[in-house]
Design a protein around this motif. Structure first.
Motif, PDB file in Angstrom:
ATOM      1  N   ALA A 127       0.836  -1.196   0.000  1.00  0.00           N
ATOM      2  CA  ALA A 127       0.000   0.000   0.000  1.00  0.00           C
ATOM      3  C   ALA A 127       0.870   1.244   0.000  1.00  0.00           C
ATOM      4  N   ALA A 128       0.362   2.300  -0.645  1.00  0.00           N
ATOM      5  CA  ALA A 128       1.084   3.570  -0.666  1.00  0.00           C
ATOM      6  C   ALA A 128       1.150   4.133   0.747  1.00  0.00           C
ATOM      7  N   PRO A 129       2.263   4.782   1.108  1.00  0.00           N
ATOM      8  CA  PRO A 129       2.367   5.358   2.451  1.00  0.00           C
ATOM      9  C   PRO A 129       1.366   6.484   2.634  1.00  0.00           C
ATOM     10  N   ALA A 130       1.029   6.756   3.901  1.00  0.00           N
ATOM     11  CA  ALA A 130       0.139   7.869   4.206  1.00  0.00           C
ATOM     12  C   ALA A 130       0.782   9.172   3.759  1.00  0.00           C
ATOM     13  N   PRO A 131      -0.005  10.182   3.381  1.00  0.00           N
ATOM     14  CA  PRO A 131       0.564  11.461   2.946  1.00  0.00           C
ATOM     15  C   PRO A 131       1.441  12.078   4.030  1.00  0.00           C
ATOM     16  N   LEU A 132       2.530  12.680   3.599  1.00  0.00           N
ATOM     17  CA  LEU A 132       3.399  13.391   4.520  1.00  0.00           C
ATOM     18  C   LEU A 132       2.721  14.685   4.962  1.00  0.00           C
ATOM     19  N   ASP A 133       2.881  15.029   6.234  1.00  0.00           N
ATOM     20  CA  ASP A 133       2.208  16.205   6.796  1.00  0.00           C
ATOM     21  C   ASP A 133       3.232  17.199   7.327  1.00  0.00           C
ATOM     22  N   PRO A 134       3.602  18.216   6.554  1.00  0.00           N
ATOM     23  CA  PRO A 134       4.603  19.181   7.039  1.00  0.00           C
ATOM     24  C   PRO A 134       4.111  19.996   8.218  1.00  0.00           C
ATOM     25  N   ALA A 135       2.795  20.131   8.372  1.00  0.00           N
ATOM     26  CA  ALA A 135       2.259  20.902   9.498  1.00  0.00           C
ATOM     27  C   ALA A 135       2.529  20.211  10.826  1.00  0.00           C
ATOM     28  N   ALA A 136       2.844  18.925  10.801  1.00  0.00           N
ATOM     29  CA  ALA A 136       3.131  18.200  12.042  1.00  0.00           C
ATOM     30  C   ALA A 136       4.470  18.602  12.638  1.00  0.00           C
ATOM     31  N   GLY A 137       5.307  19.295  11.858  1.00  0.00           N
ATOM     32  CA  GLY A 137       6.605  19.741  12.354  1.00  0.00           C
ATOM     33  C   GLY A 137       7.708  18.765  12.007  1.00  0.00           C
ATOM     34  N   PRO A 138       8.957  19.205  12.149  1.00  0.00           N
ATOM     35  CA  PRO A 138      10.071  18.388  11.674  1.00  0.00           C
ATOM     36  C   PRO A 138      10.288  17.095  12.452  1.00  0.00           C
ATOM     37  N   VAL A 139       9.937  17.051  13.724  1.00  0.00           N
ATOM     38  CA  VAL A 139      10.146  15.827  14.501  1.00  0.00           C
ATOM     39  C   VAL A 139       9.194  14.733  14.021  1.00  0.00           C
ATOM     40  N   GLU A 140       7.901  15.061  13.953  1.00  0.00           N
ATOM     41  CA  GLU A 140       6.936  14.072  13.497  1.00  0.00           C
ATOM     42  C   GLU A 140       7.163  13.726  12.032  1.00  0.00           C
ATOM     43  N   LEU A 141       7.570  14.701  11.234  1.00  0.00           N
ATOM     44  CA  LEU A 141       7.832  14.401   9.827  1.00  0.00           C
ATOM     45  C   LEU A 141       9.035  13.475   9.681  1.00  0.00           C
ATOM     46  N   THR A 142      10.011  13.595  10.565  1.00  0.00           N
ATOM     47  CA  THR A 142      11.131  12.645  10.567  1.00  0.00           C
ATOM     48  C   THR A 142      10.613  11.226  10.746  1.00  0.00           C
ATOM     49  N   ARG A 143       9.698  11.054  11.675  1.00  0.00           N
ATOM     50  CA  ARG A 143       9.115   9.731  11.922  1.00  0.00           C
ATOM     51  C   ARG A 143       8.397   9.215  10.664  1.00  0.00           C
ATOM     52  N   GLN A 144       7.601  10.090  10.058  1.00  0.00           N
ATOM     53  CA  GLN A 144       6.851   9.688   8.868  1.00  0.00           C
ATOM     54  C   GLN A 144       7.784   9.265   7.737  1.00  0.00           C
ATOM     55  N   LEU A 145       8.852  10.035   7.531  1.00  0.00           N
ATOM     56  CA  LEU A 145       9.796   9.732   6.465  1.00  0.00           C
ATOM     57  C   LEU A 145      10.528   8.414   6.725  1.00  0.00           C
ATOM     58  N   CYS A 146      10.983   8.216   7.953  1.00  0.00           N
ATOM     59  CA  CYS A 146      11.723   6.995   8.276  1.00  0.00           C
ATOM     60  C   CYS A 146      10.868   5.757   8.103  1.00  0.00           C
TER      61      CYS A 146
END
Length: 368
Positions: free
Chosen positions: A4-23
């Motif tokens: 399945a395609a990954p969930a959309p990245l959310d820049p509004a969540a901030g860089p810490v949470e976005l790090t988690r999403q990217l990893c």
């Protein structure tokens, strides 16, 4: 069956949470399509002020504000192989008590990429024009690099006055980088039965003489534009032998020379050839130039002030070398300890992610 395609990245969540999403989007070198798709979709949804193009799995996003200076900021999307260290976990450093994100890619270098993506979306009117680059195939052979490929195919997109690479630097600025050379050293001999060894000439013994010289060698520490670079010359691989009862007629070993950025590639090659002048073959198999610190430009000096820490030298090779080869001063700046890159316990301090974002934001918005 496709995943399945990954969930959309959310820049509004901030860089810490976005790090988690990217990893949590697996992106081992050669398998960057999903994360590149996610980055491209995020920019399309949240960054109408950017002109976005794609080259393979490399994403380039640019502002076109007519500023008199342009800064390129780049980070790679790929990681080394996963080893039961995803999904990302929240942990506490037992020695410092610091909050950490643990998992493959947190250090190298999804935290740096997250900072860049958040600011790419947020900064609609920076004081300089910006070229953001997120590229594939950094962790493998140099000739596969997405950054190198994009530079060759779209050189006009990489014109800039200063560049930052988000490689882990513990939240400090690391100027330039060492150059790197790999060479294959070959020694010849004469085969003979080991019961009559005096009839032959042992190539492994000949190699041993050179390896003793190499082990005794003391590499230099070289000051370049105020930063100290440590050089290194080391054997990294060896091959030889025919059978358990045969004097070997051939032995080869590979060396890696890490040289200060004040030395040209020609000088590095000449040094290695002279050091192993009594070998039968010296074959250069890989050679990449270093990059000078890149701290003399006014843009760099303002960036140093924004970070608020004394710059140091980058002792490894990084893609700042590619920018330097284009005449663009370049530095490394990103969250995480480079000593943990590729380690199974890879982890990054949360406060380094937020501090890195704050420093870049202040510099690019003109607050400092």
């Amino acid at each position: 069956m496709t995943s399945a395609a990954p969930a959309p990245l959310d820049p509004a969540a901030g860089p810490v949470e976005l790090t988690r999403q990217l990893c949590n989007i697996p992106s081992v070198s050669g398998d960057e399509r999903a994360i590149a798709d996610a980055v491209e979709a995020m920019l399309a949804a949240h960054a109408p002020h950017l002109t976005v193009m794609r080259d393979g799995d490399t994403i380039i996003a640019r502002t076109e504000l007519g500023r008199d200076r342009r800064v390129a900021i780049a980070g790679h999307l790929d990681t080394v192989p996963i080893n039961e260290n995803l999904p990302v976990q929240d942990r506490i450093d037992p020695e410092t008590g610091a909050a950490m994100l643990w998992g493959r890619g947190t250090v190298d270098m999804k935290a740096g990429v997250a900072v860049q993506l958040v600011l790419a979306v947020e900064l609609v009117a920076p004081t300089v024009d910006l070229t953001w680059v997120w590229y594939d195939h950094e962790e493998v052979a140099s000739e596969l690099s997405g950054l190198g490929r994009a530079m060759r195919q779209h050189p006009e997109l990489f014109e800039a006055d200063f560049a930052i690479l988000g490689e882990p630097s513990n939240g400090t600025i690391e100027g330039g980088c060492n150059g790197t050379l790999r060479a294959r050293i070959e020694l010849h001999g004469t085969r003979a039965h080991s019961a009559r060894s005096w009839m032959g000439r042992n190539a492994i013994h000949r190699a041993g003489e050179l390896l003793e010289r190499l082990a005794a060698f003391e590499p230099e520490r070289v000051a370049v534009d105020g930063l100290e670079y440590r050089e290194g010359l080391n054997a990294v691989r060896i091959e030889g032998g025919v059978a358990g009862n045969v004097i070997p007629d051939r032995c080869s070993f590979e060396v890696n020379y890490r040289f200060a950025p004040s030395r040209s590639t020609d000088e590095a090659e000449a040094f290695v050839r002279a050091f192993f002048a009594d070998a039968d073959v010296v074959e250069i198999v890989d050679l990449s130039p270093g990059a000078r610190p890149g701290l003399e430009a006014p843009l760099a000096q303002r960036f140093v002030a924004a970070v608020g820490q004394t710059p140091t030298a980058k002792l490894g090779w990084t893609d700042v070398s590619r920018f330097s080869a284009l005449g663009i001063p370049a530095v490394n700046f990103g969250p995480g300890n480079a000593l943990l890159a590729h380690a199974d316990d890879e982890s990054v301090p949360v406060d380094q992610i937020t501090a890195g974002a704050e420093a870049l934001r202040a510099w690019l918005s003109g607050a400092i």
